[in-house]
Motif scaffolding. Structure first.
Motif, PDB file in Angstrom:
ATOM      1  N   LEU A  77       6.857 -25.152 136.518  1.00  0.00           N
ATOM      2  CA  LEU A  77       5.426 -25.301 137.084  1.00  0.00           C
ATOM      3  C   LEU A  77       4.900 -23.621 137.320  1.00  0.00           C
ATOM      4  N   LYS A  78       5.842 -22.796 137.573  1.00  0.00           N
ATOM      5  CA  LYS A  78       5.289 -21.253 138.024  1.00  0.00           C
ATOM      6  C   LYS A  78       4.723 -20.587 136.728  1.00  0.00           C
ATOM      7  N   ALA A  79       5.525 -20.773 135.369  1.00  0.00           N
ATOM      8  CA  ALA A  79       5.348 -20.315 134.012  1.00  0.00           C
ATOM      9  C   ALA A  79       4.252 -21.195 133.361  1.00  0.00           C
ATOM     10  N   GLY A  80       3.963 -22.303 133.842  1.00  0.00           N
ATOM     11  CA  GLY A  80       2.882 -23.069 132.810  1.00  0.00           C
ATOM     12  C   GLY A  80       3.248 -23.336 131.577  1.00  0.00           C
ATOM     13  N   GLY A  81       2.297 -22.712 130.582  1.00  0.00           N
ATOM     14  CA  GLY A  81       2.309 -22.868 129.262  1.00  0.00           C
ATOM     15  C   GLY A  81       3.239 -21.794 128.730  1.00  0.00           C
ATOM     16  N   SER A  82       3.714 -20.858 129.524  1.00  0.00           N
ATOM     17  CA  SER A  82       4.558 -19.822 128.894  1.00  0.00           C
ATOM     18  C   SER A  82       5.987 -20.193 128.921  1.00  0.00           C
ATOM     19  N   ALA A  83       6.208 -21.449 129.595  1.00  0.00           N
ATOM     20  CA  ALA A  83       7.818 -21.882 129.870  1.00  0.00           C
ATOM     21  C   ALA A  83       8.501 -21.969 128.775  1.00  0.00           C
ATOM     22  N   ARG A  84       9.703 -21.599 128.585  1.00  0.00           N
ATOM     23  CA  ARG A  84      10.542 -21.792 127.378  1.00  0.00           C
ATOM     24  C   ARG A  84      10.643 -23.243 126.984  1.00  0.00           C
ATOM     25  N   ASN A  85      10.379 -23.444 125.809  1.00  0.00           N
ATOM     26  CA  ASN A  85      10.706 -24.881 125.332  1.00  0.00           C
ATOM     27  C   ASN A  85      12.086 -25.155 124.707  1.00  0.00           C
ATOM     28  N   ILE A  86      12.310 -26.194 124.412  1.00  0.00           N
ATOM     29  CA  ILE A  86      13.814 -26.535 124.023  1.00  0.00           C
ATOM     30  C   ILE A  86      14.088 -25.655 122.748  1.00  0.00           C
ATOM     31  N   GLU A  87      13.377 -25.627 121.852  1.00  0.00           N
ATOM     32  CA  GLU A  87      13.608 -24.792 120.443  1.00  0.00           C
ATOM     33  C   GLU A  87      13.826 -23.520 120.815  1.00  0.00           C
ATOM     34  N   GLN A  88      13.028 -22.758 121.623  1.00  0.00           N
ATOM     35  CA  GLN A  88      13.332 -21.646 122.358  1.00  0.00           C
ATOM     36  C   GLN A  88      14.593 -21.240 122.951  1.00  0.00           C
ATOM     37  N   GLN A  89      14.869 -22.348 123.817  1.00  0.00           N
ATOM     38  CA  GLN A  89      16.226 -22.274 124.557  1.00  0.00           C
ATOM     39  C   GLN A  89      17.193 -22.272 123.510  1.00  0.00           C
ATOM     40  N   LEU A  90      17.164 -23.382 122.576  1.00  0.00           N
ATOM     41  CA  LEU A  90      18.252 -23.176 121.353  1.00  0.00           C
ATOM     42  C   LEU A  90      18.655 -22.116 120.817  1.00  0.00           C
TER      43      LEU A  90
END
Length: 297
Positions: A257-270
């Protein structure tokens, strides 16, 4: 009335109705103001010729339009045939073929109404068949990439475990050669993953700066990031970690919620996990491999 009839545009929708109105007015005028028979006949012939010329032009236009529709139908049938034959073309050509076909179809003219639905259905079926083949190929490519990432992660884990457990012994050069041969036999990944995982593998082979201690110290961080990835991917975590998962879910939601669209997605997390060399036991490795199979990077 003759002049008005001669000036009517033949291609307008209401022209036929306007001709009928003129003819009605002519009849009314003929009754209200009779002329000598010769003059009446002469004027009537001129008026009738003007009206007939309109209907002749309309008939010619309709015939031309019918011919054009038939020509358009032949063109669309050829387009459909080319699309149907394209199923045997190399996969790399399919996206361009699909794009061009849809553009050409949109530019095409009208066809006879009786076959409109039929030819449209044939086109959509041909498009669907090509798209299905392309989707299947992409799915197979994604599965192959996931398998390759899995195999490279396993190889990294084995190389890192051999450091921690001192399994390489004194035959370092020979063992390193074996590691590299095994690595070279695996397919390349997408550039981002290939760069990260190759760098991790190289660090394991170099085994410098007390790398075993780094691997052991990174294990808690790996557990946390793996749990975070399972939350993002929507897959189950071990029951023993239910409390930690619930707490982390709240943190992940707040961060999103804080980062909005810039939050890390699952592929970036992997990708982040792949860049995190850490000692893994077998259950942890299996969780990571399950994540790879689910995400299909």
């Amino acid at each position: 009335l003759i002049t008005e009839a001669a000036q009517l545009p033949a291609n307008q929708r209401d022209t036929a109705e306007r001709v009928k109105e003129l003819q009605q007015r002519w009849q009314e005028q003929a009754k209200a103001l009779p002329l000598p028979r010769q003059h009446e006949q002469e004027l009537w012939q001129r008026f009738r010729s003007a009206c007939d010329a309109i209907f002749a032009q309309r008939k010619e236009a309709a015939s031309s339009a019918d011919a054009e529709r038939r020509d358009n139908l032949h063109l669309r049938e050829e387009q459909c045939a080319l699309l149907e034959a394209a199923l045997d073309r190399p996969e790399a050509e399919l996206p361009k073929i699909l794009q061009q076909a849809q553009q050409e179809w949109a530019r095409g003219g009208q066809v006879p109404r009786a076959v409109q639905a039929q030819i449209d259905a044939r086109f959509q079926a041909a498009i669907g068949a090509l798209q299905a083949r392309l989707d299947q190929s992409r799915q197979q490519a994604a599965l192959a990439q996931a398998d390759a990432l899995r195999d490279k992660l396993i190889l990294c884990q084995q190389a890192e475990a051999s450091i921690v457990h001192a399994d390489t012994g004194s035959a370092g050069t020979r063992v390193e050669s074996d590691w590299r041969n095994s690595w070279q036999a695996l397919p390349k990944l997408a550039p981002a993953f290939e760069k990260i995982i190759t760098a991790r593998f190289e660090r394991a082979l170099q085994n410098s700066d007390n790398y075993a201690a780094t691997l052991e110290a990174s294990s808690p961080a790996l557990q946390l990031e793996l749990l975070r990835a399972e939350i993002l991917a929507g897959i189950e975590s071990p029951a023993a970690l239910s409390r930690e998962r619930l707490q982390l879910q709240v943190e992940v939601l707040q961060a999103s919620l804080k980062a909005g669209g810039s939050a890390r997605n699952i592929e970036q997390q992997l990708l982040h996990i792949c860049d995190l060399p850490a000692l893994m036991d077998e259950p942890t490795l299996q969780r990571l491999l399950k994540l790879v199979a689910q995400v299909k990077p």
